[in-house]
Design a protein around this motif. Structure first.
Motif, PDB file in Angstrom:
ATOM      1  N   THR A  62       0.839  -1.207   0.000  1.00  0.00           N
ATOM      2  CA  THR A  62       0.000   0.000   0.000  1.00  0.00           C
ATOM      3  C   THR A  62       0.863   1.242   0.000  1.00  0.00           C
ATOM      4  OG1 THR A  62      -1.757  -1.168   1.205  1.00  0.00           O
ATOM      5  CG2 THR A  62      -1.814   1.245   1.224  1.00  0.00           C
ATOM      6  N   GLN A 112      -0.791  -0.102  11.114  1.00  0.00           N
ATOM      7  CA  GLN A 112      -1.969  -0.113  10.241  1.00  0.00           C
ATOM      8  C   GLN A 112      -2.847   1.113  10.498  1.00  0.00           C
ATOM      9  OE1 GLN A 112      -5.024  -3.159  10.900  1.00  0.00           O
ATOM     10  NE2 GLN A 112      -4.919  -3.677   8.728  1.00  0.00           N
ATOM     11  N   THR A 113      -2.994   1.472  11.775  1.00  0.00           N
ATOM     12  CA  THR A 113      -3.775   2.660  12.125  1.00  0.00           C
ATOM     13  C   THR A 113      -3.137   3.914  11.554  1.00  0.00           C
ATOM     14  OG1 THR A 113      -4.490   1.592  14.191  1.00  0.00           O
ATOM     15  CG2 THR A 113      -4.718   3.985  14.046  1.00  0.00           C
ATOM     16  N   THR A 116      -3.730   4.080   7.783  1.00  0.00           N
ATOM     17  CA  THR A 116      -5.096   4.493   7.438  1.00  0.00           C
ATOM     18  C   THR A 116      -5.228   6.012   7.481  1.00  0.00           C
ATOM     19  OG1 THR A 116      -5.991   2.420   8.341  1.00  0.00           O
ATOM     20  CG2 THR A 116      -7.520   4.260   8.070  1.00  0.00           C
ATOM     21  N   GLN A 120      -5.807   8.641   4.218  1.00  0.00           N
ATOM     22  CA  GLN A 120      -6.886   9.622   4.180  1.00  0.00           C
ATOM     23  C   GLN A 120      -6.349  11.002   3.829  1.00  0.00           C
ATOM     24  OE1 GLN A 120      -8.662   9.189   8.059  1.00  0.00           O
ATOM     25  NE2 GLN A 120      -9.919   7.440   7.467  1.00  0.00           N
TER      26      GLN A 120
END
Length: 294
Positions: A62, A112-113, A116, A120
């Motif tokens: 990602t 991972q947080t 995210t 955004q």
């Protein structure tokens, strides 16, 4: 009487042996159960380790995709990707016991947080950039045709000017350096042997940019050998409070189209090792690369 005594002793012995047999059977059953439980835990822990590794690989993928889009957040994205890579290396070396797996899962959740949240922000920036680009031409028309809106549009105009300035900078692509031996016939033979090198050929591409200012462009090329010596002219140019020692300059007539630039740097007694090539627009480094001579 003796027979009764003998029967009692025999019953006692049989009772003791029965108890010992039951105890042995219970111990064997428990040992077998514990072994199966341990095997199950080991298999489960390995599966869990593989799953966390897979999740980390997806997290890295990602970041790779987001960095490839070359957004203004690239540095922050690269830093977070390196944290993911580091955790993957630690996890691969770990024994995979339950305690360590709990720690790695907790670290993965934190990464991972963070990812995210960053994704955004990237989405917001991409939408804002698209909106600014779309509004650029229409805003210029409004500023020209309607002076009554000047005060209202001052803030928007400043932001748009920053976008134009950033977009008007020229990009240097595919910076490459080749080492060549010069034959008596004039033919150039590529080599990576330091003792045979007569010429370094430096090339790069100036990308097309329709909103950049056209005209003559001068770039300062700096070639540094493995002993930190600047090769070539070794000339120094001052830019305000900053000075730059460079190997040579190259001038290009830029007309908003793609331009291929190639220039030779002759020399002798080249050192073995890694060389660094830097391209400057005045005092700002805009591209860099390296190569090695054996």
């Amino acid at each position: 009487m003796e027979n009764q005594k003998s029967n009692s002793s025999l019953k006692a012995i049989i009772l003791v042996l029965s108890l010992l047999l039951l105890g042995s059977l219970f111990y064997i059953f428990k040992l077998t159960t514990d072994t199966k439980t341990l095997q199950t835990e080991v298999t489960s822990t390995k599966t869990e380790k593989d799953n966390v590794l897979k999740d980390l690989q997806e997290l890295k993928a990602t970041y790779d995709a987001a960095i490839a889009e070359n957004t203004s957040m690239s540095d922050e994205l690269i830093a977070e990707r390196e944290k993911v890579v580091g955790l993957m290396a630690q996890l691969e070396k770990s024994k995979g016991d339950a305690a360590s797996m709990a720690k790695y899962k907790q670290q993965f959740i934190a990464l991972q947080t963070k990812m995210t949240g960053l994704m955004q922000e990237v989405d917001v920036l991409k939408k804002e950039n698209t909106k600014l680009t779309t509004n650029l031409d229409s805003t210029k028309v409004v500023l020209t045709d309607s002076k009554n809106y000047n005060q209202v549009l001052v803030g928007q105009n400043e932001e748009l000017s920053k976008t134009v300035e950033k977009g008007s900078k020229l990009s240097i692509l595919n910076l490459k350096t080749g080492a060549y031996k010069l034959r008596g016939s004039g033919k150039q033979i590529e080599t990576d042997k330091a003792s045979r090198v007569d010429i370094l050929k430096i090339s790069f591409t100036i990308a097309e940019n329709s909103i950049a200012k056209s005209g003559d462009k001068t770039y300062y090329i700096q070639v540094i050998d493995s002993k930190s010596n600047v090769l070539g002219d070794k000339a120094t140019m001052n830019f305000g409070s900053q000075s730059l020692t460079y190997s040579f300059t190259t001038s290009v007539k830029y007309e908003n189209k793609t331009v291929q630039v190639t220039q030779d740097l002759p020399g002798k007694n080249f050192e073995k090792g890694t060389y660094f090539v830097n391209v400057f627009d005045k005092s700002e480094m805009i591209s860099k690369s390296s190569f090695t001579l054996k």
